[in-house]
Scaffold this active site. Structure first.
Site, PDB file in Angstrom:
ATOM      1  N   SER A   1     134.028 132.737  41.333  1.00 42.49           N
ATOM      2  CA  SER A   1     133.738 132.661  42.771  1.00 42.49           C
ATOM      3  C   SER A   1     133.827 134.069  43.330  1.00 42.49           C
ATOM      4  CB  SER A   1     134.790 131.792  43.470  1.00 42.49           C
ATOM      5  OG  SER A   1     134.687 131.935  44.876  1.00 42.49           O
TER       6      SER A   1
ATOM      7  N   TYR B   1     143.623 129.283  44.433  1.00 43.87           N
ATOM      8  CA  TYR B   1     142.188 129.288  44.090  1.00 43.87           C
ATOM      9  C   TYR B   1     141.706 130.711  43.784  1.00 43.87           C
ATOM     10  CZ  TYR B   1     137.164 128.331  44.430  1.00 43.87           C
ATOM     11  OH  TYR B   1     135.818 128.225  44.156  1.00 43.87           O
TER      12      TYR B   1
END
Ligand code: NDP
Length: 259
Positions: free
Chosen positions: A144, A157
Protein backbone atom coordinates in the site's frame (compact mmCIF):
# COMPACT_ATOMS: atom_id res chain seq x y z
CA UNK A 1 4.28 -15.04 -35.96
CA UNK A 2 4.69 -14.69 -32.18
CA UNK A 3 4.14 -17.98 -30.37
CA UNK A 4 1.34 -18.12 -27.80
CA UNK A 5 2.42 -17.97 -24.15
CA UNK A 6 1.86 -21.19 -22.19
CA UNK A 7 -0.85 -21.00 -19.51
CA UNK A 8 0.59 -20.27 -16.07
CA UNK A 9 -0.83 -21.42 -12.76
CA UNK A 10 -1.63 -18.44 -10.57
CA UNK A 11 -2.70 -18.21 -6.92
CA UNK A 12 -4.32 -14.94 -5.81
CA UNK A 13 -4.97 -14.74 -2.07
CA UNK A 14 -8.00 -12.77 -0.91
CA UNK A 15 -9.63 -13.11 -4.33
CA UNK A 16 -13.23 -13.57 -3.15
CA UNK A 17 -13.87 -9.84 -3.61
CA UNK A 18 -12.27 -6.42 -4.13
CA UNK A 19 -8.90 -5.95 -5.80
CA UNK A 20 -7.99 -9.64 -5.54
CA UNK A 21 -11.10 -10.76 -7.41
CA UNK A 22 -10.22 -8.48 -10.32
CA UNK A 23 -6.58 -9.57 -10.35
CA UNK A 24 -7.75 -13.21 -10.47
CA UNK A 25 -10.28 -12.44 -13.19
CA UNK A 26 -7.62 -10.80 -15.37
CA UNK A 27 -5.30 -13.82 -15.11
CA UNK A 28 -8.21 -16.16 -15.94
CA UNK A 29 -9.17 -14.03 -18.95
CA UNK A 30 -5.53 -14.16 -20.09
CA UNK A 31 -5.79 -17.96 -20.30
CA UNK A 32 -4.03 -18.83 -17.04
CA UNK A 33 -5.16 -21.44 -14.50
CA UNK A 34 -6.26 -19.53 -11.42
CA UNK A 35 -6.76 -20.48 -7.78
CA UNK A 36 -9.31 -18.21 -6.08
CA UNK A 37 -8.95 -18.33 -2.29
CA UNK A 38 -9.94 -16.65 0.97
CA UNK A 39 -11.38 -17.66 4.35
CA UNK A 40 -14.94 -17.76 2.94
CA UNK A 41 -15.12 -20.73 0.60
CA UNK A 42 -18.71 -19.97 -0.52
CA UNK A 43 -17.59 -16.59 -1.90
CA UNK A 44 -14.60 -18.21 -3.65
CA UNK A 45 -16.86 -20.89 -5.15
CA UNK A 46 -19.19 -18.18 -6.47
CA UNK A 47 -16.30 -16.26 -8.10
CA UNK A 48 -14.89 -19.50 -9.54
CA UNK A 49 -18.30 -20.62 -10.87
CA UNK A 50 -18.83 -17.28 -12.65
CA UNK A 51 -15.40 -17.49 -14.30
CA UNK A 52 -15.82 -21.17 -15.19
CA UNK A 53 -19.16 -20.33 -16.82
CA UNK A 54 -17.17 -18.07 -19.15
CA UNK A 55 -14.88 -20.98 -20.03
CA UNK A 56 -11.96 -20.16 -17.73
CA UNK A 57 -9.87 -22.58 -15.69
CA UNK A 58 -10.42 -21.77 -12.00
CA UNK A 59 -10.24 -23.69 -8.72
CA UNK A 60 -11.57 -22.36 -5.38
CA UNK A 61 -9.71 -23.12 -2.12
CA UNK A 62 -10.41 -22.09 1.48
CA UNK A 63 -7.36 -20.55 3.14
CA UNK A 64 -6.48 -18.46 6.15
CA UNK A 65 -3.13 -16.91 5.22
CA UNK A 66 -2.24 -16.40 8.89
CA UNK A 67 -2.29 -20.19 9.41
CA UNK A 68 0.85 -21.94 8.12
CA UNK A 69 -0.84 -25.33 7.69
CA UNK A 70 -3.72 -23.80 5.79
CA UNK A 71 -1.24 -22.04 3.47
CA UNK A 72 0.68 -25.27 2.85
CA UNK A 73 -2.61 -26.95 1.99
CA UNK A 74 -3.33 -24.11 -0.48
CA UNK A 75 -0.11 -24.81 -2.39
CA UNK A 76 -0.64 -28.60 -2.20
CA UNK A 77 -4.18 -28.27 -3.61
CA UNK A 78 -2.94 -25.95 -6.34
CA UNK A 79 -0.31 -28.45 -7.44
CA UNK A 80 -2.81 -31.35 -7.21
CA UNK A 81 -5.27 -29.45 -9.40
CA UNK A 82 -2.97 -27.83 -11.97
CA UNK A 83 0.38 -29.65 -11.61
CA UNK A 84 2.51 -26.61 -10.76
CA UNK A 85 2.59 -23.01 -9.47
CA UNK A 86 4.05 -20.12 -11.49
CA UNK A 87 2.68 -16.92 -9.98
CA UNK A 88 1.62 -15.99 -6.43
CA UNK A 89 -0.21 -12.74 -5.76
CA UNK A 90 -0.21 -12.02 -2.02
CA UNK A 91 -3.29 -9.81 -1.92
CA UNK A 92 -5.19 -10.80 1.27
CA UNK A 93 -5.09 -7.99 3.80
CA UNK A 94 -7.03 -6.38 6.64
CA UNK A 95 -7.03 -3.12 8.54
CA UNK A 96 -7.91 -2.46 12.19
CA UNK A 97 -7.85 1.23 12.95
CA UNK A 98 -7.51 3.05 16.23
CA UNK A 99 -5.25 5.25 18.34
CA UNK A 100 -1.86 3.57 18.95
CA UNK A 101 -2.04 4.18 22.69
CA UNK A 102 -5.31 2.23 22.91
CA UNK A 103 -4.57 -0.55 20.42
CA UNK A 104 -5.05 -3.96 22.07
CA UNK A 105 -2.31 -6.55 21.80
CA UNK A 106 -4.83 -8.82 20.07
CA UNK A 107 -5.73 -6.29 17.35
CA UNK A 108 -2.06 -5.44 16.76
CA UNK A 109 -1.20 -9.15 16.43
CA UNK A 110 -4.17 -9.91 14.17
CA UNK A 111 -3.08 -7.33 11.60
CA UNK A 112 0.54 -8.51 11.74
CA UNK A 113 -0.54 -12.15 11.38
CA UNK A 114 -2.55 -11.53 8.21
CA UNK A 115 -0.73 -8.66 6.49
CA UNK A 116 2.90 -9.58 7.19
CA UNK A 117 3.27 -13.14 8.51
CA UNK A 118 0.58 -14.30 6.06
CA UNK A 119 2.53 -12.80 3.14
CA UNK A 120 5.66 -14.58 4.39
CA UNK A 121 3.90 -17.97 4.83
CA UNK A 122 2.42 -17.79 1.32
CA UNK A 123 5.70 -16.66 -0.26
CA UNK A 124 7.60 -19.37 1.60
CA UNK A 125 5.27 -22.19 0.52
CA UNK A 126 5.06 -20.92 -3.07
CA UNK A 127 8.80 -20.21 -3.25
CA UNK A 128 9.59 -23.77 -2.13
CA UNK A 129 7.38 -25.14 -4.92
CA UNK A 130 8.88 -22.78 -7.54
CA UNK A 131 12.44 -23.67 -6.49
CA UNK A 132 11.58 -27.39 -6.79
CA UNK A 133 10.12 -26.83 -10.27
CA UNK A 134 13.42 -25.23 -11.28
CA UNK A 135 12.19 -22.80 -13.93
CA UNK A 136 11.54 -19.56 -12.06
CA UNK A 137 8.35 -17.80 -11.09
CA UNK A 138 6.85 -14.52 -9.94
CA UNK A 139 5.56 -13.28 -6.61
CA UNK A 140 3.65 -10.00 -6.37
CA UNK A 141 2.89 -8.68 -2.89
CA UNK A 142 0.05 -6.17 -2.59
CA UNK A 143 1.41 -3.53 -0.26
CA UNK A 144 0.00 0.00 0.00
CA UNK A 145 1.15 3.57 -0.41
CA UNK A 146 0.62 3.61 3.38
CA UNK A 147 3.68 1.38 3.68
CA UNK A 148 5.93 4.36 3.15
CA UNK A 149 4.11 6.95 5.22
CA UNK A 150 2.89 7.62 8.73
CA UNK A 151 -0.75 8.38 9.45
CA UNK A 152 -2.88 8.61 12.56
CA UNK A 153 -4.94 5.58 13.67
CA UNK A 154 -3.30 3.21 11.18
CA UNK A 155 -0.20 2.07 13.06
CA UNK A 156 -0.49 -1.71 12.55
CA UNK A 157 -1.64 -1.46 8.93
CA UNK A 158 1.04 1.00 7.81
CA UNK A 159 3.70 -0.88 9.76
CA UNK A 160 2.84 -4.19 8.12
CA UNK A 161 2.81 -2.67 4.64
CA UNK A 162 6.26 -1.15 5.28
CA UNK A 163 7.33 -4.63 6.36
CA UNK A 164 5.91 -6.12 3.15
CA UNK A 165 8.04 -3.70 1.12
CA UNK A 166 11.24 -4.88 2.76
CA UNK A 167 10.17 -8.53 2.78
CA UNK A 168 9.77 -8.09 -0.97
CA UNK A 169 13.35 -6.84 -1.33
CA UNK A 170 14.78 -9.60 0.89
CA UNK A 171 13.03 -12.42 -1.00
CA UNK A 172 13.92 -10.86 -4.38
CA UNK A 173 17.60 -10.90 -3.46
CA UNK A 174 17.51 -14.38 -1.92
CA UNK A 175 15.57 -16.08 -4.73
CA UNK A 176 17.13 -14.28 -7.69
CA UNK A 177 19.38 -17.31 -8.24
CA UNK A 178 16.20 -19.32 -8.88
CA UNK A 179 14.88 -16.70 -11.32
CA UNK A 180 11.96 -15.99 -9.00
CA UNK A 181 11.01 -12.34 -9.37
CA UNK A 182 9.53 -10.78 -6.22
CA UNK A 183 7.90 -7.38 -6.46
CA UNK A 184 5.27 -5.33 -4.65
CA UNK A 185 2.44 -3.12 -5.79
CA UNK A 186 1.63 -0.17 -3.51
CA UNK A 187 -1.86 1.08 -4.44
CA UNK A 188 -3.41 4.36 -3.39
CA UNK A 189 -7.15 4.60 -2.73
CA UNK A 190 -9.20 2.03 -4.65
CA UNK A 191 -12.94 1.85 -3.92
CA UNK A 192 -13.57 -1.56 -2.33
CA UNK A 193 -15.30 -2.83 0.82
CA UNK A 194 -12.11 -2.09 2.78
CA UNK A 195 -12.21 1.58 1.78
CA UNK A 196 -15.98 1.82 2.29
CA UNK A 197 -15.37 0.60 5.84
CA UNK A 198 -12.54 3.11 6.33
CA UNK A 199 -14.85 5.87 5.09
CA UNK A 200 -17.41 4.87 7.71
CA UNK A 201 -14.82 4.54 10.51
CA UNK A 202 -12.86 7.72 9.79
CA UNK A 203 -15.65 9.82 8.36
CA UNK A 204 -13.78 10.99 5.24
CA UNK A 205 -15.66 11.32 1.99
CA UNK A 206 -14.61 10.71 -1.60
CA UNK A 207 -13.93 14.41 -2.16
CA UNK A 208 -11.30 14.36 0.63
CA UNK A 209 -9.40 11.69 -1.28
CA UNK A 210 -9.76 13.48 -4.62
CA UNK A 211 -8.57 16.75 -3.07
CA UNK A 212 -5.36 15.04 -2.02
CA UNK A 213 -4.78 13.09 -5.28
CA UNK A 214 -3.14 14.86 -8.24
CA UNK A 215 -5.04 12.63 -10.72
CA UNK A 216 -8.23 13.79 -8.95
CA UNK A 217 -9.90 10.39 -8.62
CA UNK A 218 -9.75 6.96 -7.01
CA UNK A 219 -7.78 4.23 -8.74
CA UNK A 220 -9.71 1.31 -10.21
CA UNK A 221 -9.46 -2.42 -9.63
CA UNK A 222 -8.79 -2.80 -13.37
CA UNK A 223 -5.76 -0.50 -13.11
CA UNK A 224 -4.40 -2.57 -10.21
CA UNK A 225 -4.86 -5.73 -12.32
CA UNK A 226 -2.90 -4.04 -15.16
CA UNK A 227 0.00 -3.32 -12.79
CA UNK A 228 0.03 -6.88 -11.44
CA UNK A 229 0.09 -8.30 -14.98
CA UNK A 230 3.24 -6.31 -15.68
CA UNK A 231 4.96 -7.26 -12.41
CA UNK A 232 4.01 -10.94 -12.76
CA UNK A 233 5.18 -11.24 -16.35
CA UNK A 234 8.76 -12.04 -15.35
CA UNK A 235 10.08 -10.72 -18.69
CA UNK A 236 11.02 -7.22 -17.55
CA UNK A 237 14.27 -7.43 -15.47
CA UNK A 238 12.28 -6.01 -12.54
CA UNK A 239 12.72 -7.61 -9.11
CA UNK A 240 12.80 -6.23 -5.56
CA UNK A 241 10.74 -3.25 -6.73
CA UNK A 242 7.81 -1.54 -5.02
CA UNK A 243 5.64 -0.04 -7.75
CA UNK A 244 3.47 2.77 -6.40
CA UNK A 245 0.12 3.23 -8.17
CA UNK A 246 -1.56 6.06 -6.27
CA UNK A 247 -2.47 8.78 -8.75
CA UNK A 248 0.43 10.89 -7.49
CA UNK A 249 -0.56 10.89 -3.78
CA UNK A 250 2.89 10.11 -2.37
CA UNK A 251 4.69 12.26 -4.96
CA UNK A 252 2.55 15.22 -3.91
CA UNK A 253 3.64 15.23 -0.28
CA UNK A 254 1.60 17.90 1.48
CA UNK A 255 -1.66 19.83 1.45
CA UNK A 256 -4.56 19.93 -0.99
CA UNK A 257 -4.24 20.39 -4.75
CA UNK A 258 -5.92 23.76 -4.73
CA UNK A 259 -3.82 25.21 -1.89
P1 NDP B 1 -11.22 -6.29 0.73
O1 NDP B 1 -11.50 -6.15 2.18
O2 NDP B 1 -12.25 -5.85 -0.26
O3 NDP B 1 -10.81 -7.81 0.39
C1 NDP B 1 -9.88 -8.49 1.20
C2 NDP B 1 -9.77 -9.91 0.73
O4 NDP B 1 -8.84 -10.60 1.60
C3 NDP B 1 -11.08 -10.68 0.80
O5 NDP B 1 -11.14 -11.60 -0.26
C4 NDP B 1 -10.97 -11.43 2.14
O6 NDP B 1 -11.82 -12.57 2.10
C5 NDP B 1 -9.47 -11.77 2.13
N1 NDP B 1 -8.90 -12.06 3.44
C6 NDP B 1 -8.91 -11.29 4.56
N2 NDP B 1 -8.27 -11.92 5.56
C7 NDP B 1 -7.82 -13.10 5.07
C8 NDP B 1 -7.10 -14.18 5.63
N3 NDP B 1 -6.70 -14.21 6.91
N4 NDP B 1 -6.80 -15.25 4.83
C9 NDP B 1 -7.22 -15.26 3.54
N5 NDP B 1 -7.91 -14.27 2.96
C10 NDP B 1 -8.22 -13.20 3.73
O7 NDP B 1 -9.84 -5.52 0.49
P2 NDP B 1 -9.24 -4.78 -0.80
O8 NDP B 1 -9.62 -5.50 -2.04
O9 NDP B 1 -9.54 -3.34 -0.66
O10 NDP B 1 -7.68 -4.95 -0.51
C11 NDP B 1 -6.91 -6.01 -1.07
C12 NDP B 1 -5.45 -5.72 -0.76
O11 NDP B 1 -5.08 -4.45 -1.29
C13 NDP B 1 -5.14 -5.68 0.74
O12 NDP B 1 -3.87 -6.24 0.99
C14 NDP B 1 -5.10 -4.19 1.01
O13 NDP B 1 -4.31 -3.87 2.14
C15 NDP B 1 -4.50 -3.67 -0.27
N6 NDP B 1 -4.79 -2.26 -0.53
C16 NDP B 1 -6.06 -1.81 -0.72
C17 NDP B 1 -6.30 -0.48 -0.99
C18 NDP B 1 -7.66 0.07 -1.25
O14 NDP B 1 -7.77 1.30 -1.40
N7 NDP B 1 -8.70 -0.74 -1.33
C19 NDP B 1 -5.20 0.50 -1.05
C20 NDP B 1 -3.89 -0.08 -0.84
C21 NDP B 1 -3.70 -1.41 -0.58
P3 NDP B 1 -12.38 -13.32 3.42
O15 NDP B 1 -12.93 -12.28 4.32
O16 NDP B 1 -13.36 -14.28 2.87
O17 NDP B 1 -11.18 -14.04 3.99
Amino acid sequence: MASERAARTVVVTGSSRGIGKHIATRFAESGDNVVVCSRTIEDCERVAADLEAEGHSVHPVEVDVSDKESVENLVDETVEEFGRLDVLVNNAGINIRGPAEEMSAEDWQTVLDVNLTGVFYCAQAAGKQMIAQGDGGSIVNISSMMGSMGQQDRTPYNTTKGGVNNLTRCLAVEWAEHDIHVNALAPGYIMTEMVEQAQEDAGFDQQDVRDRTPLDRFGTVEEMANCVQFLASGDNFVTGEVLTADGGWTAFGWGCKDD
